[in-house]
Design an enzyme around this catalytic site. Sequence first.
Site, PDB file in Angstrom:
ATOM      1  N   CYS A 171      76.993 -84.050  63.525  1.00 37.23           N
ATOM      2  CA  CYS A 171      78.360 -83.578  63.784  1.00 37.23           C
ATOM      3  C   CYS A 171      79.380 -84.124  62.785  1.00 37.23           C
ATOM      4  CB  CYS A 171      78.773 -83.967  65.201  1.00 37.23           C
ATOM      5  SG  CYS A 171      77.538 -83.522  66.432  1.00 37.23           S
ATOM      6  N   HIS A 311      87.588 -87.440  67.070  1.00 35.83           N
ATOM      7  CA  HIS A 311      86.338 -86.699  67.208  1.00 35.83           C
ATOM      8  C   HIS A 311      86.218 -86.149  68.626  1.00 35.83           C
ATOM      9  CE1 HIS A 311      82.210 -85.498  66.579  1.00 35.83           C
ATOM     10  NE2 HIS A 311      81.840 -86.186  67.649  1.00 35.83           N
ATOM     11  N   GLU A 322      85.138 -94.121  71.514  1.00 42.02           N
ATOM     12  CA  GLU A 322      86.082 -93.850  70.429  1.00 42.02           C
ATOM     13  C   GLU A 322      87.449 -94.454  70.728  1.00 42.02           C
ATOM     14  OE1 GLU A 322      87.805 -90.238  67.581  1.00 42.02           O
ATOM     15  OE2 GLU A 322      86.651 -89.735  69.383  1.00 42.02           O
ATOM     16  N   LYS A 343      88.951 -79.960  69.784  1.00 35.93           N
ATOM     17  CA  LYS A 343      87.756 -79.434  70.439  1.00 35.93           C
ATOM     18  C   LYS A 343      88.058 -78.944  71.848  1.00 35.93           C
ATOM     19  CE  LYS A 343      84.593 -82.282  67.706  1.00 35.93           C
ATOM     20  NZ  LYS A 343      85.622 -83.020  66.939  1.00 35.93           N
ATOM     21  N   HIS A 348      82.750 -77.660  70.480  1.00 37.92           N
ATOM     22  CA  HIS A 348      82.189 -78.511  69.425  1.00 37.92           C
ATOM     23  C   HIS A 348      81.404 -77.644  68.441  1.00 37.92           C
ATOM     24  CE1 HIS A 348      80.639 -81.678  67.160  1.00 37.92           C
ATOM     25  NE2 HIS A 348      80.060 -82.417  68.098  1.00 37.92           N
ATOM     26  N   PHE A 406      75.417 -87.288  66.320  1.00 36.91           N
ATOM     27  CA  PHE A 406      74.112 -87.727  66.799  1.00 36.91           C
ATOM     28  C   PHE A 406      73.406 -88.485  65.675  1.00 36.91           C
ATOM     29  CE2 PHE A 406      73.148 -84.247  70.224  1.00 36.91           C
ATOM     30  CZ  PHE A 406      74.122 -84.799  71.030  1.00 36.91           C
TER      31      PHE A 406
END
Length: 421
Positions: A171, A311, A322, A343, A348, A406
């Site tokens: 990502c 993110h 985060e 997002k 995503h 990931f």
Amino acid sequence: MRVEAARTARRRVVVTGYGAVTPVGPDVPSLWEALLSGRSGIAEVTGFDTTDLAVTIAGEVREFDPCAYMPRRTVRRLDPFAQYALAAAVQAVEAAALNVPAVRRDRTGVLIGSGYGAEKSTFEAARALVTKGSRAVSPYYAVSGGIDSAAVDVALHFGAQGPSGAASTACATGATCIGDAARMIATDAADVMLAGASDDCLTAVQMAATTRTGVLSRRNDDPAGASRPFDMERDGFVMSAGAGVLVLEEAEHALRRGAGILAEVAGYAATTDAYHLTSPDPQGTGLQRAMRLALADAETAADGIDYVNAHATGTVGGDRVELAALREVFAEQLPRIPTTSVKSVLGHMMGAASAVDLIATIEALRTGTVPPTTNCTRPEDTVLNLGTRGVERREIRTAMSNSFGFGGHNAVLVVKAFDGG
């Protein structure tokens, strides 16, 4: 002394154009309108049968005509992810008013990555082989089935003969490609780079597999409200498709040709958690280090950041980690910094997400407008400005865009308003 000398010699990198294909529309104007209005691109999946799937919603690309950007023969052989990338690149070059044949083609490169690559073509090729036999497999799959196929076709389309390729960091892919492309320009390996990422992994196989990891939202009855970054009632992210591509140029090169400069790519850093296949390190050490290194690369203190494009995908653990990392890096400064996630509207977009995130970040900087975090009605932290106040107007001179993926990939970009100095 060597580090200082290298920094002094480093060439400045600017953004002169960008393009996007997203679940909310086929270009940047539709993207920006949706982000400000909160118009969601998430709906019931229509591209394949979801009868046996536990999750039936996604951010599909719907309003897109590839023939507006490329010949029909090219459309026939390209996977959708590569079609989106080429369309976004065409938009970006047009926005930058860049005439590639008029610049040095050997100094013009392409770095466009993907988290999944030609996923739909792979699925179709495998199905054709199993159901109809080997002669039913398209010969185009041999050349268009790779993760580099988007970069190849963009280079072919524009005749770019500089460095080209594709990176894949899950990502964080878009940010990785943009950051690495910026470094190619900064170190005099190229003058112009088309950089970004594209993904369309919306197949029954990937939907089923990703659902089993436990990271997807199951709000099938409320698609528009399913993506809820930073919200206490979030239950996972929503898979989406699309692309984002930027034109990066050496600053003097852009000025000589009279290009409009949208922003400067001032800082970039990448780290790896090396902790887990899908979960971030709960201590957020890698995230913190990436942000601090990007700030140092941009020669900017934490109190110099005016906006953070987070993110924040809407997973319970990821958003929390985060926020904790942001608190460590920005300390008492964080409550004054708008920290939002696009997002919430887009879902995503996997590898493409971070490229589109940066486009949104630059639009915020350029227009002095902070897009809200739609669907965040019960914020995880009520002290912070997590975009629950609606569209916010403020001066933004320097902004940060975070991307985490990931496998523990972390990539952070810092952009500044170009001062011309």
